[in-house]
Each structure stands twice: as C-alpha cells, then as structure tokens.
Design a protein around this motif. Structure first.
Motif, PDB file in Angstrom:
ATOM      1  N   ALA A 150      -7.430  -2.888  22.736  1.00  0.00           N
ATOM      2  CA  ALA A 150      -7.126  -4.013  21.849  1.00  0.00           C
ATOM      3  C   ALA A 150      -8.384  -4.488  21.127  1.00  0.00           C
ATOM      4  CB  ALA A 150      -6.503  -5.161  22.640  1.00  0.00           C
ATOM      5  N   LEU A 151      -9.517  -4.537  21.829  1.00  0.00           N
ATOM      6  CA  LEU A 151     -10.760  -4.965  21.193  1.00  0.00           C
ATOM      7  C   LEU A 151     -11.209  -3.952  20.147  1.00  0.00           C
ATOM      8  CD1 LEU A 151     -13.227  -6.660  20.706  1.00  0.00           C
ATOM      9  CD2 LEU A 151     -14.245  -5.719  22.809  1.00  0.00           C
ATOM     10  N   ALA A 152     -11.141  -2.677  20.464  1.00  0.00           N
ATOM     11  CA  ALA A 152     -11.534  -1.655  19.494  1.00  0.00           C
ATOM     12  C   ALA A 152     -10.676  -1.759  18.234  1.00  0.00           C
ATOM     13  CB  ALA A 152     -11.415  -0.259  20.104  1.00  0.00           C
ATOM     14  N   ALA A 153      -9.388  -2.008  18.417  1.00  0.00           N
ATOM     15  CA  ALA A 153      -8.490  -2.148  17.266  1.00  0.00           C
ATOM     16  C   ALA A 153      -8.857  -3.378  16.443  1.00  0.00           C
ATOM     17  CB  ALA A 153      -7.042  -2.252  17.746  1.00  0.00           C
ATOM     18  N   PHE A 154      -9.189  -4.477  17.118  1.00  0.00           N
ATOM     19  CA  PHE A 154      -9.598  -5.683  16.393  1.00  0.00           C
ATOM     20  C   PHE A 154     -10.877  -5.439  15.605  1.00  0.00           C
ATOM     21  CE2 PHE A 154     -12.542  -9.334  16.484  1.00  0.00           C
ATOM     22  CZ  PHE A 154     -11.920 -10.099  15.506  1.00  0.00           C
ATOM     23  N   LEU A 155     -11.831  -4.760  16.199  1.00  0.00           N
ATOM     24  CA  LEU A 155     -13.095  -4.493  15.508  1.00  0.00           C
ATOM     25  C   LEU A 155     -12.878  -3.623  14.268  1.00  0.00           C
ATOM     26  CD1 LEU A 155     -15.429  -3.901  18.594  1.00  0.00           C
ATOM     27  CD2 LEU A 155     -15.321  -5.938  17.133  1.00  0.00           C
ATOM     28  N   ARG A 156     -11.995  -2.651  14.388  1.00  0.00           N
ATOM     29  CA  ARG A 156     -11.688  -1.814  13.223  1.00  0.00           C
ATOM     30  C   ARG A 156     -10.997  -2.649  12.142  1.00  0.00           C
ATOM     31  NH1 ARG A 156     -10.553   2.019  17.369  1.00  0.00           N
ATOM     32  NH2 ARG A 156      -8.352   1.433  17.347  1.00  0.00           N
ATOM     33  N   PHE A 157     -10.096  -3.515  12.560  1.00  0.00           N
ATOM     34  CA  PHE A 157      -9.421  -4.386  11.598  1.00  0.00           C
ATOM     35  C   PHE A 157     -10.427  -5.305  10.909  1.00  0.00           C
ATOM     36  CE2 PHE A 157      -7.676  -8.564  10.647  1.00  0.00           C
ATOM     37  CZ  PHE A 157      -6.641  -8.238   9.788  1.00  0.00           C
ATOM     38  N   ALA A 158     -11.307  -5.913  11.696  1.00  0.00           N
ATOM     39  CA  ALA A 158     -12.294  -6.832  11.133  1.00  0.00           C
ATOM     40  C   ALA A 158     -13.241  -6.115  10.180  1.00  0.00           C
ATOM     41  CB  ALA A 158     -13.075  -7.508  12.253  1.00  0.00           C
ATOM     42  N   ALA A 159     -13.556  -4.854  10.468  1.00  0.00           N
ATOM     43  CA  ALA A 159     -14.431  -4.089   9.581  1.00  0.00           C
ATOM     44  C   ALA A 159     -13.787  -3.882   8.213  1.00  0.00           C
ATOM     45  CB  ALA A 159     -14.768  -2.738  10.209  1.00  0.00           C
ATOM     46  N   GLU A 160     -12.464  -3.805   8.173  1.00  0.00           N
ATOM     47  CA  GLU A 160     -11.741  -3.628   6.921  1.00  0.00           C
ATOM     48  C   GLU A 160     -11.425  -4.962   6.254  1.00  0.00           C
ATOM     49  OE1 GLU A 160      -8.254  -1.352   7.710  1.00  0.00           O
ATOM     50  OE2 GLU A 160      -9.361   0.402   8.446  1.00  0.00           O
ATOM     51  N   HIS A 161     -11.504  -6.046   7.024  1.00  0.00           N
ATOM     52  CA  HIS A 161     -11.139  -7.375   6.510  1.00  0.00           C
ATOM     53  C   HIS A 161     -12.189  -8.390   6.955  1.00  0.00           C
ATOM     54  CE1 HIS A 161      -7.077  -5.886   5.516  1.00  0.00           C
ATOM     55  NE2 HIS A 161      -7.150  -5.239   6.662  1.00  0.00           N
ATOM     56  N   LEU A 221     -18.332 -10.796  15.144  1.00  0.00           N
ATOM     57  CA  LEU A 221     -19.223 -11.466  14.202  1.00  0.00           C
ATOM     58  C   LEU A 221     -20.572 -10.759  14.141  1.00  0.00           C
ATOM     59  CD1 LEU A 221     -19.781 -13.905  12.333  1.00  0.00           C
ATOM     60  CD2 LEU A 221     -20.567 -15.143  14.371  1.00  0.00           C
ATOM     61  N   ARG A 222     -21.146 -10.483  15.317  1.00  0.00           N
ATOM     62  CA  ARG A 222     -22.484  -9.874  15.360  1.00  0.00           C
ATOM     63  C   ARG A 222     -22.503  -8.447  14.827  1.00  0.00           C
ATOM     64  NH1 ARG A 222     -25.906  -7.027  14.868  1.00  0.00           N
ATOM     65  NH2 ARG A 222     -27.843  -6.719  16.048  1.00  0.00           N
ATOM     66  N   TYR A 223     -21.547  -7.631  15.259  1.00  0.00           N
ATOM     67  CA  TYR A 223     -21.649  -6.207  14.965  1.00  0.00           C
ATOM     68  C   TYR A 223     -20.801  -5.741  13.779  1.00  0.00           C
ATOM     69  CZ  TYR A 223     -24.241  -5.919  19.282  1.00  0.00           C
ATOM     70  OH  TYR A 223     -25.198  -6.095  20.261  1.00  0.00           O
ATOM     71  N   VAL A 224     -19.819  -6.545  13.374  1.00  0.00           N
ATOM     72  CA  VAL A 224     -19.001  -6.171  12.222  1.00  0.00           C
ATOM     73  C   VAL A 224     -19.447  -6.938  10.985  1.00  0.00           C
ATOM     74  CG1 VAL A 224     -16.677  -6.151  11.240  1.00  0.00           C
ATOM     75  CG2 VAL A 224     -17.013  -5.546  13.644  1.00  0.00           C
ATOM     76  N   VAL A 225     -19.440  -8.260  11.056  1.00  0.00           N
ATOM     77  CA  VAL A 225     -19.777  -9.075   9.886  1.00  0.00           C
ATOM     78  C   VAL A 225     -21.268  -9.022   9.591  1.00  0.00           C
ATOM     79  CG1 VAL A 225     -19.696 -11.392   8.883  1.00  0.00           C
ATOM     80  CG2 VAL A 225     -17.804 -10.577  10.301  1.00  0.00           C
ATOM     81  N   TRP A 226     -22.083  -9.163  10.622  1.00  0.00           N
ATOM     82  CA  TRP A 226     -23.542  -9.162  10.428  1.00  0.00           C
ATOM     83  C   TRP A 226     -24.170  -7.789  10.601  1.00  0.00           C
ATOM     84  CZ3 TRP A 226     -24.746 -13.974  13.968  1.00  0.00           C
ATOM     85  CH2 TRP A 226     -24.247 -15.132  13.324  1.00  0.00           C
ATOM     86  N   GLY A 227     -23.422  -6.824  11.049  1.00  0.00           N
ATOM     87  CA  GLY A 227     -23.974  -5.498  11.315  1.00  0.00           C
ATOM     88  C   GLY A 227     -24.214  -4.709  10.044  1.00  0.00           C
ATOM     89  N   GLU A 228     -24.919  -3.620  10.194  1.00  0.00           N
ATOM     90  CA  GLU A 228     -25.203  -2.717   9.084  1.00  0.00           C
ATOM     91  C   GLU A 228     -24.703  -1.327   9.445  1.00  0.00           C
ATOM     92  OE1 GLU A 228     -29.345  -2.849   8.273  1.00  0.00           O
ATOM     93  OE2 GLU A 228     -29.370  -4.985   7.765  1.00  0.00           O
ATOM     94  N   GLY A 229     -24.086  -0.688   8.499  1.00  0.00           N
ATOM     95  CA  GLY A 229     -23.596   0.659   8.740  1.00  0.00           C
ATOM     96  C   GLY A 229     -22.232   0.653   9.410  1.00  0.00           C
ATOM     97  N   PRO A 230     -21.749   1.835   9.809  1.00  0.00           N
ATOM     98  CA  PRO A 230     -20.427   1.970  10.415  1.00  0.00           C
ATOM     99  C   PRO A 230     -20.325   1.177  11.715  1.00  0.00           C
ATOM    100  CG  PRO A 230     -21.309   4.114   9.796  1.00  0.00           C
ATOM    101  CD  PRO A 230     -22.436   3.129   9.680  1.00  0.00           C
ATOM    102  N   VAL A 231     -19.141   0.708  12.011  1.00  0.00           N
ATOM    103  CA  VAL A 231     -18.891  -0.053  13.232  1.00  0.00           C
ATOM    104  C   VAL A 231     -18.516   0.912  14.355  1.00  0.00           C
ATOM    105  CG1 VAL A 231     -17.434  -1.786  14.329  1.00  0.00           C
ATOM    106  CG2 VAL A 231     -18.140  -2.069  11.941  1.00  0.00           C
ATOM    107  N   ALA A 232     -19.281   0.869  15.453  1.00  0.00           N
ATOM    108  CA  ALA A 232     -18.991   1.720  16.610  1.00  0.00           C
ATOM    109  C   ALA A 232     -17.977   1.007  17.494  1.00  0.00           C
ATOM    110  CB  ALA A 232     -20.274   2.012  17.378  1.00  0.00           C
TER     111      ALA A 232
END
Length: 215
Positions: free
Chosen positions: A111-122, A185-196
């Motif tokens: 569920a968290l991985a799915a949320f992170l992927r969603f947040a990376a797109e939105h 917030l830290r790794y998707v919004v403030w991160g750089e490059g692809p989201v792991a």
C-alpha cells in the motif's frame, strides 16, 4: 487514467445521491467534470488556492467558462470536490495494488509503495491537501480521518489473523499514516530523480516489523 475516471463517477454518483442538482447525469457530463478536476489539480497545485482562477481552470480544461457553473457554484466548491477526489484516488491507488492472501505487513508495504508511486505522478496533492487545512478544514480533516480509519481496519484484520499484536488501534493507525505522509514528502516531493517506491516501502516495513530498539 481508469482510476481518475472512476473517481469522477463516484463523485458524480455521490452528489446525485445527495440530491445535488449540479451532479452530471450523462457520460459526457462526467467527462467534463473529470476535465475540470484535472485542470483544477494543476492550477491549484501550481498557484495555490488564492491565486488560482476559475477562468484559468476552464482554459486548462478546454471547457467554456459558462459551463463551469453547470457543475460548481464557486471556486470553493470546486476545491472541496477536488480534495474529495484526490482523497479517493489515494485510497484507490493503495486498494488496487493489494491482492488476496497478502499478509498484514505485506499489505502495508504494498500500500505504501502504491501511494508513493501515486504521489510521484500527482505531487500537487501535497500542496492541495495542505491548503485545505485553511481553505476547507472539514475536507482536510475528513481526508486524514478516512485514511486513518483504513489503517485501523487493516491493523484489526492483522490482529484477528494472528499476525499482529493485540491492542493496536487508532494511535498506531495515525502514527503509521504520518510515517507514510512524511516519507512521501521527503523522497517524492523534495526528492530528486526517480522514486524508489519499493525500496522506501521496504525500509518503512522493516521499521514496523522490528521497531527501533536494540535487540
């Protein structure tokens, strides 16, 4: 895209059930509503609520300005609908990634991985939800209360299955939600490059499984 279409349908159906005279009753109307919601996400995400304008949103959506008022009474009404729409899409992104037979911790990781992927797109979701605290506090609270309730439900199911310890409830649900929100917030919004996404979710999963105390 299918998630966004179904989300618009759910919003329209809920509005119609509530007797909202502006609820679209045709597929064409629902497509127009979807265009307005998507354009609003871009506009509010880029400019914030106060600087965003209805005319700019309709231009982005390719919809006539007059048509806007077929669906919404005001910019405020559109913003409330957008918060509900994004909240629903967050829940759907997690739920659609889950599969029958998953264990309790596997469910949380997935569920968290799915949320992170969603947040990376939105990524705009963070700004929009944060602004809701001041623009429409009721929507802001409903967003988090609804998601926390889903966490609590999964914790109860994990306890009932004998995979998680007894006594887990609201406190743990809100704490887990907070971890997920701020990791995003830290790794998707403030991160750089692809989201792991999978790697990040696995790290949080280890924290849930092992805690932070020395063993």
């Amino acid at each position: 895209m299918s998630n966004t279409r179904s989300s618009a349908k759910r919003i329209a159906a809920a509005a119609e059930a509530d007797g909202d005279p502006k609820a679209p009753r045709t597929e064409r109307g629902r497509r127009t509503l979807r265009k307005l919601l998507d354009a609003a996400a871009e506009e509010f995400g880029e400019k914030g609520f106060h600087e965003a304008s209805v005319s700019s949103i309709t231009r982005r959506a390719g919809v006539a300005l007059g048509s806007f008022y077929t669906y919404f009474d005001s910019k405020d009404a559109l913003f409330r609908a957008l918060v509900a729409d994004m909240s629903q899409m967050v829940r759907t992104s997690a739920r659609s990634a889950l599969r029958e037979g998953m264990g309790a911790l596997e469910i949380e990781r997935t569920a968290l991985a799915a949320f992170l992927r969603f947040a990376a797109e939105h990524k705009e979701i963070y700004r929009i939800i944060d602004e809701a605290e001041f623009v429409d506090p009721a929507s802001y609270r409903a967003h988090y209360e609804t998601i926390a309730a889903r966490f609590a439900e999964r914790l109860r199911a994990g306890t009932a299955a004998g995979e998680l310890r007894e006594g887990l409830g609201e406190l743990e649900a809100w704490a887990m939600m907070g971890i997920n929100v701020f990791v995003g917030l830290r790794y998707v919004v403030w991160g750089e490059g692809p989201v792991a996404a999978e790697e990040l979710a696995a790290g949080v999963n280890r924290l849930l499984a092992e805690g932070i105390a020395r063993r």
